[in-house]
Design a protein around this motif. Sequence first.
Motif, mmCIF file in Angstrom:
data_model
loop_
_atom_site.group_PDB
_atom_site.id
_atom_site.type_symbol
_atom_site.label_atom_id
_atom_site.label_comp_id
_atom_site.label_asym_id
_atom_site.label_seq_id
_atom_site.Cartn_x
_atom_site.Cartn_y
_atom_site.Cartn_z
ATOM 1 N N GLY A 198 60.603 16.589 -23.052
ATOM 2 C CA GLY A 198 59.177 16.888 -23.120
ATOM 3 C C GLY A 198 58.339 15.695 -23.519
ATOM 4 O O GLY A 198 58.769 14.544 -23.466
ATOM 5 N N ASP A 200 56.751 14.755 -26.591
ATOM 6 C CA ASP A 200 56.974 14.018 -27.843
ATOM 7 C C ASP A 200 58.345 14.337 -28.432
ATOM 8 O O ASP A 200 58.481 14.615 -29.626
ATOM 9 C CB ASP A 200 55.887 14.370 -28.871
ATOM 10 N N VAL A 201 59.369 14.295 -27.592
ATOM 11 C CA VAL A 201 60.714 14.609 -28.063
ATOM 12 C C VAL A 201 61.388 13.332 -28.554
ATOM 13 O O VAL A 201 61.473 12.342 -27.828
ATOM 14 C CB VAL A 201 61.556 15.245 -26.931
ATOM 15 N N GLY A 272 58.590 22.820 -25.526
ATOM 16 C CA GLY A 272 58.443 21.512 -24.891
ATOM 17 C C GLY A 272 59.071 21.473 -23.510
ATOM 18 O O GLY A 272 58.538 20.833 -22.592
ATOM 19 N N GLU A 273 60.203 22.146 -23.351
ATOM 20 C CA GLU A 273 60.855 22.175 -22.038
ATOM 21 C C GLU A 273 60.007 22.940 -21.022
ATOM 22 O O GLU A 273 59.861 22.516 -19.876
ATOM 23 C CB GLU A 273 62.241 22.805 -22.168
ATOM 24 N N GLN A 275 56.798 23.278 -21.177
ATOM 25 C CA GLN A 275 55.606 22.462 -20.920
ATOM 26 C C GLN A 275 55.895 21.316 -19.957
ATOM 27 O O GLN A 275 55.007 20.891 -19.209
ATOM 28 C CB GLN A 275 55.050 21.931 -22.242
ATOM 29 N N SER A 276 57.124 20.828 -19.961
ATOM 30 C CA SER A 276 57.474 19.748 -19.029
ATOM 31 C C SER A 276 57.478 20.230 -17.578
ATOM 32 O O SER A 276 57.500 19.416 -16.652
ATOM 33 C CB SER A 276 58.850 19.162 -19.384
#
Length: 737
Positions: A198, A200-201, A272-273, A275-276
């Motif tokens: 993602g 900010d990972v 986050g995944e 959102q990617s």
Amino acid sequence: MFHILQYRPLRLITQNILPNMCLKLMLSRPALFAQICKSWLSSHSLVGNKNIILMGPPGAGKTTVGRIVGQKLDCPVIDIDDDVLETTWNTSVSEKLQDVGNERFLEEEGKALLKFSASGSVISLTGSNPMHAAGMQHIKKNGIVVYLDVPTTVIMSRLKSMKVDRIVGQSPGISLKDILQFRKQFYRRWYDIRVLCGVDVAAEVVAEKVLCAVKRYQNSELETFISTRSSRSGRSMEKGSCKYFSDVVIEGLAPDGGLFVPGGGLPKFTAGEWQSLIEATYVERAQVILERCIHPADIPASKLAEIIGTAYGENFTCSKVAPVRHLAGNQFLLELFHGPTASFKDFALQIVPHIFAYCIPRSCNYLVLVATSGDTGSAVLDGFSRLHDTDKQRIAVINFFPEDGVSPIQKSQMIGCQKENAWSVGVKSDFDFCQTAIKQIFTNSDYTGFLTVEYGTALAAANSINWARLLPQIVYHASAYLDLVHQGIIPFGSPIDVCIPTGNFGNILAALYAKMMGIPIRKCICASNENNVLTDFIRTGVYDLRGRKLIPTFSPAVDILKSSNLERYLHLIANENGQLVTQFYNQLENQGHFQLQDDLLQKLQQDLVAGWCSEEDCLAAIHSVYTTTGYILDTHTAVAKVVADRLQDRTCPIIISSTAHYSKFAPAILRALRIAEIKQNPLSQLHLLSSYSPLPPVHWGLLETLKKKGNEDHQVCAADMSMLMSHIETLIQNHFM
């Protein structure tokens, strides 16, 4: 030639270098020695002689992540840029690129890769290595390729901060974004595992994801399936009895009469995944989600990509595949009718035949049995008829449908979709009889054994009782939410409701599964027509078929009283208590009803609300929406619209599943729009509708199917089990013998 051997600390200890120290440690501190051995064996079993090969665009973090992974596994780390290319060329990569140009650079880089060899290492490729086919084939032979999939917008931001304004392959007139998009085709060609990264990972987190993904890749036994009626967990099943994805695709129904579900549950995606995937296309989203649900030992990522690309390519008329359209207020339509047969069933049934053909053994012929209440039949026939010729010779399908229980256009479509390996049989009964008959045939071991021995033919199912049918439906529910985020309707994390016309419970179950996987769905609204057994059940916890008779309606696809996929949901909320599920369904079969305990009803009502719609309200909704927006709803979508209007609280957006194109139900639509009903054939009815310049236009696939000659030819069978079995034998003899 570069050759780097794996560093094996345990071998150094246990061979001649430090034998006394090893023995002393083992005798004096056995616990510590065991811990060291366990740690080494863990990393060695994960890596072995194979390399972990990190691949991705420049700026994906391959070098940093590689170092962390190597540190955790205590094995060598090789960066192709620093340790191979610059050592070979005695110059920096940037200088080499400037000296020789793009094409020569790629060739020189590929040659260096061909001379490179390593074992048991973590290797970080360059961003352009995957563009050299021979080099990648060489390095992939002894490695597991892990694709660090980072959104293009994130990569561009990182490269900007690193002051990188040019990469390999870029030339005047081609933007950085364009070349990054161009490269994706090469990354997708080579990877074994994808790791979503993602915005900010942290690199540490990505490294852990890599290790988890590699562990999953090497341990297919962790992803087994169990029956909804089994009391055993997937991990405690006897050796040799485990069922994998390939097995459940082929078998369809569990031997005990239950339905297959994943023993370890569904995969979870982080926020986050998800959102990617906001910027991703539908096909890209489908690839990512299905990769997580199907182990690569069953279908490798490259083959899965080929299947998905075939399924959602030219067969769908809309480039977005499953677009979300604003209807009015906070209501949105998820249009699921852009496939070749104009219903949501196409999403699964353009994929499942190819999955089935890949999974089955080559030594046996297969006959796929299907029962339909309307839309499934034509979708199954169309999907299996698109297989390669060699597959059609060993795979055939029979579609059983209620002869007088589908719309005229649906019937014409099912008959028109018949091909050399795909047939329709009308049954003088209703859908529930057809579905029950198929289940009984599958559990009749004497009959299925006879077909195998006598004709070398095994039976399989393509109804939504087959687990593979549900997975593509999860995709479009997840994609619809991501589309709302992409359109700026909601920020990621804000909830939505969904309202789905429901008969066999598969579509709404897929929405519940999407919720479990991390999509913020608040409530799933179950919309019934006058066959409202599900509405009563969700409201009261009592599933009661006593005294109920199926009522033919304008929305025949949900004219169902026995909802097969409900069993999977009950198994879920009952904490996989197969004995309880068995008790429910034995009671339903023998007494015609069962009742949930209070705690299970409370769990159910946290996920589901329900309502039903009369025939009059269905037609009125079609008329109202058309007069205010110019848009024509089909009868099933109208049922969902009516129920959504009644049950939504308007505090969040609601997505209504538009499960079929209105063209399939022309007589009802003409009546709803108050156009004088005409007694003409289905094709004439579609031409009449088309003359009103409706939104969306009349479905092209239906028009093409109905134009075909000989649409009236099909077999009709009495509602008798022995007659159905006789039809099956005859068709097997005609096709396979």
